[in-house]
Enzyme design. Structure first.
Site: not given
Ligand code: F6R
Length: 611
Positions: A99, A491
């Site tokens: 990953n 989305e």
């Molecule tokens: C939309 C969504 C993404 C996340 C973004 C950041 O529904 O979930 O836009 O908010 O990828 O992710 P985190 O908060 O995990 O840094």
């Protein structure tokens, strides 16, 4: 992005891997694959989802008590059988799941090609498998040393599990940038990108740190970094149960998580508000409180939905704590030469705590002297370990790819921080502080009321399910909610949607309005209400369709809008927490009616661990 799971012990690995992959599928669902070691190695992999893999292995040999599995979000190479993981090195000495992104893979590939290596896939992972093998064969070292030496040559991010058929019964795990958790059982170990695949077997985990390499077998675990320094594994107890990761009565995780929001917000402020509602305690930032009180400026970095929460935070900190705020896309901030110094407070917001850009933004300001806080949902995540202090959102695990409850919990934390700082900086009078806290703790009940409106919102969804575009308008603290509403719709339903500050409409977007364009307006009773009413009139004058989110009892907008969704009255500071709920429900039902996979929207993954 990409999910990794692996097992070594006395159990049959296959069911552990498959169940683990199903739980990790939110991290990517372009292809899936497993390798099972039982004296010989069987690799099965295919384009598509874990269920396609299950179909593929029917009637195949799935024995073995050592194995690894992978679910992919494609970076290098299209989703296909040949690009699916695990990847095997050319001479079959190493099998790798990965990953992350190997940034210098093109250079390494060229070098290996010159040494006679050929490749069966377009992936950076196969290059890594061959690099390790090349070191192993040329330098005649152990598999473990070959891995460590090869990794010193790698630029990029990796969460890796590697096996060598020549040293069966052993797995090698390594991490840099991409998360990897080791579950520790009795003479057995589990490896995974997050803890969900292992919770029914053990609650004892080790979070690998960057550049650490663990060698794991039934006999035990050895931990070093890639430079050969021995490390002491730190075993932690995790608090996660099967119920947390079960869909329960709900058709989708997203719907479950929308409905959890009364509870998740309660969890966010549990133990953090005094019984008499006079004070907020945020234990995670106590040690740096003096720095926060004296901060000259707050810079908030985040991506996506978390960035929208940050924009709400900007309003809250400026209004209630009177500290100037700048909100930055982490992905932009990290490539500028930003001016940050010791008087600044940098807040990074991330549900997963693993978003590559947000972590890079944090690393960029590490030497600036600024105090760095994390607001994060995942205990033990990279963000929680790379910041000076922070506040967990405690929303509970969020599995639906579209963020819902994590967003409202992030806003709840920001609200508490803004009120607390306002009080400590003596810019928020004690009586107002108390009144705001009182309002805040009413929010879960008010959300429960909104959730009862789901049937009404579902009807509205059925009216608009076939549209191709939508506009979301809000002002002030509700402008970020307009952005979030538009993001939720696009989305999961693939309808093009834009969020705009309502006053900006006249500067361009108004040209879009005609009888086919639904415009979702956030027109609750706040300081912008009258202006929103004018904006609605402008939309209606051009025959746009208006879906309005209004405060209970509203009479004016009700007469103008095509559909209204009422939310309970609340203090303006808290209106984002309430007004986003109907937008989440609306997007969800539109997406379901369009036949979209709401929990796993196309091209997306939950945890964006690559840039
Ligand atoms: C939309 C969504 C993404 C996340 C973004 C950041 O529904 O979930 O836009 O908010 O990828 O992710 P985190 O908060 O995990 O840094």
């Amino acid at each position: 992005m990409c999910g990794i799971v692996a097992y070594v012990g006395d159990r049959t690995a296959y069911p552990i891997l498959i169940k683990g992959l199903q739980r990790l599928e939110y991290r990517g669902y372009d292809s899936a694959g497993i390798a099972l070691m039982n004296g010989k190695t069987n690799i099965y992999k295919c384009k598509g989802k874990v269920k396609d893999l299950e179909h593929l292995v029917k009637d195949q040999d799935i024995s073995g008590s050592v194995g690894m599995g992978h679910t992919r979000w494609a970076t290098h190479g299209e989703p296909s059988d040949r690009n699916a993981h695990p990847h095997q090195s050319m001479n079959g000495k190493f099998i790798v799941i990965h990953n992350g992104i190997i940034e210098n893979y093109a250079h390494l590939k060229k070098e290996l090609t010159n040494r006679g290596y050929s490749f069966n896939s377009d992936t950076d992972t196969e290059v890594l498998a061959n690099l390790i093998e090349n070191v192993y064969l040329e330098q005649k070292v152990s598999a473990e040393l070959a891995v460590r030496l090869a990794l010193t040559r790698v630029v990029g991010a990796y969460g890796l599990v590697i096996s060598s058929p020549e040293e069966p019964g052993m797995l090698i795990a390594a991490r840099k940038g991409s998360p990897l958790v080791i579950g520790v059982g009795d003479k057995e170990y589990f490896l995974a990108s997050d803890a969900t695949p292992i919770i029914e077997y053990t609650d004892q985990v080790i979070y690998l740190n960057d550049e650490e390499v663990a060698v794991i077998s039934r006999q035990g675990l050895d931990l070093k970094n890639i430079y050969n320094d021995t490390k002491t594994p730190e075993i932690k107890t995790i608090n996660l149960s099967i119920e947390n990761i079960d869909k329960g009565e709900y058709e989708h995780y997203m719907l479950k998580e929308i409905h959890e929001q009364s509870n998740s917000i309660t969890e966010t402020f549990r133990g953090r508000i005094a019984m008499d509602e006079s004070k907020i305690f945020l234990g995670g930032i106590l040690d740096v409180m003096h720095k926060l009180i004296d901060a000259k400026r707050i810079v908030i970095v985040a991506c996506g939905t978390s960035w929208h929460a940050a924009l709400v935070g900007e309003y809250l900190f400026e209004e209630y704590a009177r500290i100037p705020v700048e909100v930055e896309y982490a992905s932009e901030f990290r490539y500028r030469n930003p001016i940050v110094d010791k008087d600044d407070l940098v807040i990074a917001i991330s549900q997963s705590g693993e978003t590559a850009d947000t972590l890079a933004a944090v690393r960029l300001v590490k030497d600036s002297g600024a105090t760095i806080l994390g607001i994060c949902n995942v205990a033990g995540s990279s963000l929680s370990r790379e910041t000076h202090a922070g506040v967990y959102t405690h929303a509970g695990i969020e599995i639906g790819v579209a963020s819902t409850k994590a967003f409202t919990s992030q806003i709840t934390v920001l609200t508490m921080m803004a009120f607390l700082l306002g009080n400590k900086r003596q810019v928020l009078p004690a009586a107002d502080y108390k009144a705001l806290i009182h309002e805040l703790i009413q929010v879960p009940d008010k959300i429960a009321e909104i959730l009862k409106e789901e049937k009404n919102i579902e009807k509205i969804a059925s009216i608009y399910k076939d549209v191709t575009n939508a506009l979301y308008l809000g002002r002030g603290i509700l402008f970020p909610v307009a952005l979030e509403g538009a993001l939720k719709l696009k989305e999961i339903s693939y309808i093009h949607a834009e969020g705009y500050p309502a006053a900006e409409m006249k500067h361009g977007p108004i040209a879009l309005i005609d009888e086919s364009l639904p415009v979702v307006v956030l027109a609750v009773q706040d300081r912008s209400y009258e202006k929103m009413v004018s904006n609605i009139q402008e939309v209606k004058a051009r025959k746009g369709k208006v879906i309005a989110i209004v405060s209970k009892g509203d009479k004016v907008v009700k007469k103008m809008a095509d559909q209204v969704i009422e939310i309970p009255n609340c203090h303006e500071a808290l209106s984002p927490l309430l007004s986003v709920i109907p937008l989440q429900i609306l997007s969800y039902h539109i997406a379901v009616m369009r036949g979209c996979n709401v929990d796993q929207p196309r091209n997306l993954a939950k945890s964006v661990t690559v840039e």
